[in-house]
Design an enzyme around this catalytic site. Sequence first.
Site, PDB file in Angstrom:
ATOM      1  N   TYR A 196      35.889 -30.498 -35.714  1.00  0.00           N
ATOM      2  CA  TYR A 196      37.056 -31.331 -36.379  1.00  0.00           C
ATOM      3  C   TYR A 196      38.226 -30.305 -36.896  1.00  0.00           C
ATOM      4  O   TYR A 196      39.324 -30.961 -37.085  1.00  0.00           O
ATOM      5  CB  TYR A 196      36.401 -31.757 -37.758  1.00  0.00           C
ATOM      6  CG  TYR A 196      35.585 -33.073 -37.084  1.00  0.00           C
ATOM      7  CD1 TYR A 196      36.287 -34.296 -36.974  1.00  0.00           C
ATOM      8  CD2 TYR A 196      34.141 -33.071 -36.920  1.00  0.00           C
ATOM      9  CE1 TYR A 196      35.303 -35.297 -36.565  1.00  0.00           C
ATOM     10  CE2 TYR A 196      33.542 -33.941 -36.649  1.00  0.00           C
ATOM     11  CZ  TYR A 196      34.221 -35.085 -36.417  1.00  0.00           C
ATOM     12  OH  TYR A 196      33.383 -36.274 -36.084  1.00  0.00           O
ATOM     13  N   HIS A 255      31.354 -34.160 -42.756  1.00  0.00           N
ATOM     14  CA  HIS A 255      30.793 -33.758 -41.638  1.00  0.00           C
ATOM     15  C   HIS A 255      29.845 -32.559 -41.508  1.00  0.00           C
ATOM     16  O   HIS A 255      29.264 -31.838 -40.770  1.00  0.00           O
ATOM     17  CB  HIS A 255      31.965 -33.279 -40.564  1.00  0.00           C
ATOM     18  CG  HIS A 255      32.680 -34.677 -40.322  1.00  0.00           C
ATOM     19  ND1 HIS A 255      32.057 -35.707 -39.356  1.00  0.00           N
ATOM     20  CD2 HIS A 255      33.937 -34.981 -40.301  1.00  0.00           C
ATOM     21  CE1 HIS A 255      32.715 -36.528 -38.888  1.00  0.00           C
ATOM     22  NE2 HIS A 255      33.905 -36.305 -39.697  1.00  0.00           N
TER      23      HIS A 255
END
Length: 743
Positions: free
Chosen positions: A272, A425
């Site tokens: 990410y 996440h």
Amino acid sequence: MFLAIVSCKDKVNTSRANEVVSGQGHPKLILTKQGVLDIKKALGTVPIFDASLSATKAEVDAEIEEGIDVPVPKDLSGGYTHERHKRNFLMLQKAGVLFQILDNDKYAIYVRDMLMAYAKLYPTLPVHPQTRSYARGKLFWQCLNDSNWLVYTAQAYDCVYEWLSEKDRNILENDLFIPFAKFISEGNPQFFNRVHNHSTWGNVAVGMLALVIDNDELLENALIGLKVDNLKAGMKDNDGGLIQVEGQKLGFYGNLDEPFSPDGYYNEGPYYQRYAMYPFLIFAQALQNVKPELKVLEYKDGVLLKAVNALINLTDANGNFFPLNDGQKGMSYYTDALVSAVDIAYYYGGKNPELLSIAKKQNKVVLDDTGLSVAMGVKAGLELPFQKKSINLSDGKNGDEGGVGVLRSHGLELVYKYASQGSSHGHYDKLSFSLYENGNEVIQDYGLSRFVNIEQKGGGNYLKENKTWAKQTIAHNTLSVNGQNHFKGKFEIGSKHHSELYFYNDEQPNVQIISATEDNAYPGTKMLRTFALVKDGDFEKPFVIDLLKVKSLTKNQYDLPYYYLGHIMKTNFEYNSFSQLKPLGKNNGYQHLWNEALGKPTEDYTVFSWKNNNLFYTLTTTSSKADQLILARIGANDPEYNLRKDPSFILRRKDVKNTTFASVIESHGSYSPVSELALNAYSHLSSLKIILDNEDYTAIELITKSNKSKVFILSNKDNSKDKNHNIKIGDKNYNWIGAYYYR
């Protein structure tokens, strides 16, 4: 106004940015008028730039031939309307650049006509019909993708701004751009006002448009967030991520402050971070061009430029990002986001010649001032190899929330995660590790459970197995206690805690070492895990020492898995294979593991060998006869075949309070399917044992096949580099300085 008072304490090399004159007209975001002139002068003389331009031209020309399609949105990721709108915004940005560089009106006409089609469609759109997202977009099923669209189309608009008539600009801004920006910000504060990669895209989308149309209100919202009084502090999104907490800085600057450590590590993990780097850096570049007085690339001691270096260091030998937290395997620095990142970091960060070697591998550049600079550097032969050495990257806003270490030696790379939760996440895997050799996985981290943008699999989005398997503690190479997750698998608990670095030392090339503690994953249980990557002339290759010391107030069951890849070669224990498979447990990820076989140690050390990529590997670990040795495989309770069917070797130790797992992982030998010859297919060790284990020290002895003794000692309480230690084990004295001993 906020814009006038932002200041920075620290300096990095942004001298190029200060040469740009503000208020120069359009284009001004990424391309500049002077940059376009420089590019035109260099055309035909800079091979990588010329090739990148040619490829882009061919791609856009083909799209123009196909005609414009702006469909009514209806699909999730991977569906036609989703992919069509995604393709459109990419083509718009590229066409705008081609117009500026090639002076061909057909590209401006294409941009104008498509934007006009969107301006006609957008006012008619309700929110997207798919209801999966906490913040539904209009063109896409989530505001995140709407923000992607605006980041790119704002660049296209900047490139054709002066070519368009005032009437066209009024239509585009009043019917499309401004309503679009307000929808993803004011219309979705739960999306826009938080710290997350989603919000970064939203902030940047609004900010890029604000710079094009000189809208200070939109720019202020982008930089520091919305002033929303009725947004509840502590509110959560559907992923468990915090939207806003009291007193938290928001907007672009908030997303720079919170997720990035001073070393440039991004708490969600490299997958990410890669995704977020494009909006972070493209907006920083635009701000340097339009608002150089903000000195955004100097913010937080130049953290954005450091982040590029950190990202490259979080790749294996093939350039693939290590799949920490949610991360799809195979994502690499060859992605366009990293092409842009490398070009920007080179141009604004002092022209580091090592970045040119990455750019040369990427073999393409961005079609702007930064890409031209990189292409010219490559043409001049200025590149130097990017030296990926052992590195320890801190986590947390202030660098005090654990971190990630990578030990490297002669093709081996050990990745040790002792970081913070990693936002929504994050996975529940404190003190976990993975091991690579020459870019190939040896001991793997599973990564995410998702088939990104493949419509057949959950619309291309996260599968339910991401929560029931991939995030679970047992899915990783770390300790699971009593079959439970770290922090009970709850984000609210995990986000409050992080592991602590005990020490890191890469000063001695033959023994590189990292050690960390975790005291909160299981209340009443403390863990100290140490990895050493050792180069020793009595071994064919470097080997790994894995030492995990556990102290608890209660008796527990301890499971320590190793997710190896390959085919079992040999063990020194017997095991019973089950003819009828059953899951290893009922929840916490155990329900997804088939219990394939069960064995018991026959000696005080256990040997487990396998072959992968025509290389041999051996795990040797200390054991007792009460231990259980489990051969497991992922894939139970997976009726839709969403999970990979990868194997695992699990050490289970029951009904003990305090214990120590001591293991050695070796890479050795090779096999040639052509000559059908196996070389050095057996471990170099004849035994492994713990020779001392108390509050102060843990010592292990490795005996090689040539009967040589190797001793590793860890100081469990004193991590000082200067402390002199003198202890006696058996009839031998050991004296050394520092936190560890190896001879």
